[in-house]
Design a protein around this motif. Structure first.
Motif, PDB file in Angstrom:
ATOM      1  N   GLU A   1       0.831  -1.205   0.000  1.00  0.00           N
ATOM      2  CA  GLU A   1       0.000   0.000   0.000  1.00  0.00           C
ATOM      3  C   GLU A   1       0.869   1.261   0.000  1.00  0.00           C
ATOM      4  O   GLU A   1       0.590   2.227  -0.723  1.00  0.00           O
ATOM      5  CB  GLU A   1      -0.918  -0.002   1.217  1.00  0.00           C
TER       6      GLU A   1
ATOM      7  N   HIS B   1       2.310   1.672  -3.428  1.00  0.00           N
ATOM      8  CA  HIS B   1       1.247   2.125  -4.342  1.00  0.00           C
ATOM      9  C   HIS B   1       1.006   3.620  -4.190  1.00  0.00           C
ATOM     10  O   HIS B   1       0.898   4.353  -5.185  1.00  0.00           O
ATOM     11  CB  HIS B   1      -0.019   1.336  -4.053  1.00  0.00           C
ATOM     12  N   GLN B   2       0.936   4.096  -2.956  1.00  0.00           N
ATOM     13  CA  GLN B   2       0.706   5.526  -2.722  1.00  0.00           C
ATOM     14  C   GLN B   2       1.853   6.374  -3.251  1.00  0.00           C
ATOM     15  O   GLN B   2       1.641   7.465  -3.799  1.00  0.00           O
ATOM     16  CB  GLN B   2       0.492   5.774  -1.226  1.00  0.00           C
TER      17      GLN B   2
ATOM     18  N   LEU C   1       1.530   6.583  -7.061  1.00  0.00           N
ATOM     19  CA  LEU C   1       0.465   7.521  -7.439  1.00  0.00           C
ATOM     20  C   LEU C   1       0.921   8.966  -7.258  1.00  0.00           C
ATOM     21  O   LEU C   1       0.656   9.824  -8.117  1.00  0.00           O
ATOM     22  CB  LEU C   1      -0.783   7.260  -6.594  1.00  0.00           C
TER      23      LEU C   1
ATOM     24  N   ASP D   1       4.389   0.828 -10.106  1.00  0.00           N
ATOM     25  CA  ASP D   1       3.148   0.515  -9.397  1.00  0.00           C
ATOM     26  C   ASP D   1       2.797  -0.964  -9.570  1.00  0.00           C
ATOM     27  O   ASP D   1       1.646  -1.341  -9.772  1.00  0.00           O
ATOM     28  CB  ASP D   1       2.005   1.394  -9.897  1.00  0.00           C
TER      29      ASP D   1
ATOM     30  N   GLU E   1      -0.177  -5.560 -11.103  1.00  0.00           N
ATOM     31  CA  GLU E   1      -0.467  -4.202 -10.638  1.00  0.00           C
ATOM     32  C   GLU E   1      -0.672  -4.170  -9.124  1.00  0.00           C
ATOM     33  O   GLU E   1      -1.398  -4.998  -8.560  1.00  0.00           O
ATOM     34  CB  GLU E   1      -1.719  -3.651 -11.328  1.00  0.00           C
TER      35      GLU E   1
ATOM     36  N   PRO F   1      -2.461  -2.210  -7.169  1.00  0.00           N
ATOM     37  CA  PRO F   1      -3.823  -2.103  -6.636  1.00  0.00           C
ATOM     38  C   PRO F   1      -4.511  -3.455  -6.446  1.00  0.00           C
ATOM     39  O   PRO F   1      -5.446  -3.564  -5.651  1.00  0.00           O
ATOM     40  CB  PRO F   1      -4.550  -1.260  -7.687  1.00  0.00           C
ATOM     41  N   ARG F   2      -4.056  -4.479  -7.152  1.00  0.00           N
ATOM     42  CA  ARG F   2      -4.662  -5.801  -6.997  1.00  0.00           C
ATOM     43  C   ARG F   2      -4.132  -6.518  -5.755  1.00  0.00           C
ATOM     44  O   ARG F   2      -4.626  -7.586  -5.390  1.00  0.00           O
ATOM     45  CB  ARG F   2      -4.402  -6.640  -8.247  1.00  0.00           C
TER      46      ARG F   2
ATOM     47  N   ALA G   1      -2.333  -4.391  -2.888  1.00  0.00           N
ATOM     48  CA  ALA G   1      -2.213  -3.481  -1.754  1.00  0.00           C
ATOM     49  C   ALA G   1      -3.432  -3.540  -0.837  1.00  0.00           C
ATOM     50  O   ALA G   1      -4.563  -3.354  -1.277  1.00  0.00           O
ATOM     51  CB  ALA G   1      -2.005  -2.062  -2.257  1.00  0.00           C
TER      52      ALA G   1
END
Length: 392
Positions: free
Chosen positions: A111, A114-115, A118, A325, A346, A348-349, A351
């Protein structure tokens, strides 16, 4: 054009997390596109405090020793980034001309990565952020398994076999033994304790998993049956086991909570020992391997160490391919003979997500582990378990 790379470690350490670090450093040294290799001291929290070391000049002897050094050599953290933290991190990275960020960790670390990815996109900052998986809990989605799990599973399987011998020998004194395991909300580690169970009479006699609520009445019936049948009982108990109301055992409605909201009870031991004493009238003992099954090298898996190195290498390669990411994952291509390769997916899948133990892997009463789970686990623990003599 060359740019620099930085590596961080986050979350709980493992017996093989430094193999991922070494794999990344040595792979980075092979590529002219990478100038210097830096290390975050204590993960993103250290980077926020400008605590960074240069790994470029580390000699081969040090790197070789790191391969067999447990826990996180760079230091770790459990720090939830957000808001102005992200701007500060990007400023620190720009100042050192860092274009590649590798972050070794589990769910929460994914996470954070990921942040950061972004934030870099929003700021127009050219930055490749790649996560490398690490967790003894084995609960990351999308990957077949996680580096760190194989060694922890091997450790717990052997410890359970050793506890079985001691519990049998001391059955007239302490006929009920609890072995507490980690795993957060998933039962992968709890189930691993059964890998060395060669016969129905051997431990573990009961396996509790976080995916199923603990019901006192059902547990006491199952425990009493095991005790009467074998003369003693060894029970695997997750440290985050909850009751039918979702409360941690022994928490009395309160529990310690970390930055990510994960809860831990401090009263499980007293609750269970008292429960057994009141209802079965026998003495129970509660044992915690604690940090040992995270980081001990006593029973490290050579397969686990090799794959940890591999994901470190692949994280560098993915960053150089321009991927960001994403997290490196392990894909099992064959079970007999065992083989595994790497890919990326990816973030987001992954985190903040969790992968739970399939329901069919443990019987409803907790007394048996499905052979499919044993077949899944066996290749990951790196060779045969020890065999012991029984004079029974």
């Amino acid at each position: 054009m060359t740019a620099n790379l930085i590596i961080g470690q986050s979350g709980g350490g493992t017996a093989v997390i430094n193999s991922s670090l070494v794999g990344a450093v040595r792979e980075a040294q092979r590529h002219s596109e990478i100038g210097r290799v830096f290390g975050m001291l204590n993960g993103v929290e250290g980077l926020l405090g400008d605590q960074v070391i240069d790994l470029t000049a580390q000699n081969d002897m040090v790197l070789d020793r790191l391969l067999t050094t447990p826990s996180s050599a760079l230091g770790s953290c459990r720090f939830k980034v957000g808001g102005s933290d992200l701007d500060q991190l990007l400023t620190s990275l720009r100042r050192r001309d860092i274009r590649y960020v590798l972050y070794i960790g589990g769910n929460d670390s994914a996470e954070s990565a990921h942040q950061l990815a972004l934030a870099a996109t929003r700021a127009g900052h050219e930055l490749q952020v790649v996560a490398a998986p690490k967790t003894i809990d084995n609960d990351l989605p999308e990957t077949d398994h996680c580096p760190g799990y194989g060694s922890a599973a091997r450790f717990l399987a052997i410890v359970t076999m050793e506890m079985d011998l001691d519990a049998w020998a001391m059955r007239s004194v302490e006929p009920v033994r609890f072995l507490e395991v980690k795993g957060r909300n998933s039962g992968w580690l709890a189930a691993a304790c059964a890998l060395g169970r060669a016969t129905e009479a051997m431990a573990p006699h009961l396996v509790c998993i976080p995916e199923r609520p603990f019901v006192e009445e059902d547990f006491l019936v199952a425990l009493d049956n095991c005790y009467r049948r074998h003369g003693y009982a060894v029970v695997i108990m997750p440290e985050t086991q909850r009751d039918a109301h979702g409360k941690l055992l022994g928490s009395h409605g309160s529990a310690w909570r970390d930055q990510y909201g994960h809860e831990y009870s401090l009263g499980t031991e007293g609750y269970l020992i008292d429960l057994v004493s009141r209802h079965l009238g026998v003495r129970a003992r509660y044992d915690r391997p604690g940090f040992l099954h995270k980081t001990s090298l006593l029973h490290v898996s050579d397969v686990d160490r090799r794959e940890a190195y591999l994901v470190g290498q692949e994280a560098v390669c993915a960053a150089l391919r321009g991927e960001s990411d994403v997290m490196v994952i392990l894909r099992r291509t064959s079970n007999e003979p065992y083989s595994c390769d790497v890919a990326t997916i990816e973030l987001p899948r992954i985190a903040g997500g969790e992968r739970y133990l399939p329901d069919n892997y443990v019987s409803l009463d907790g007394t048996s582990i499905d052979p499919d789970f044993i077949n899944y686990l066996r290749p990951l623990v790196g060779g045969n378990l020890p065999t012991f003599a029984h004079l029974r």
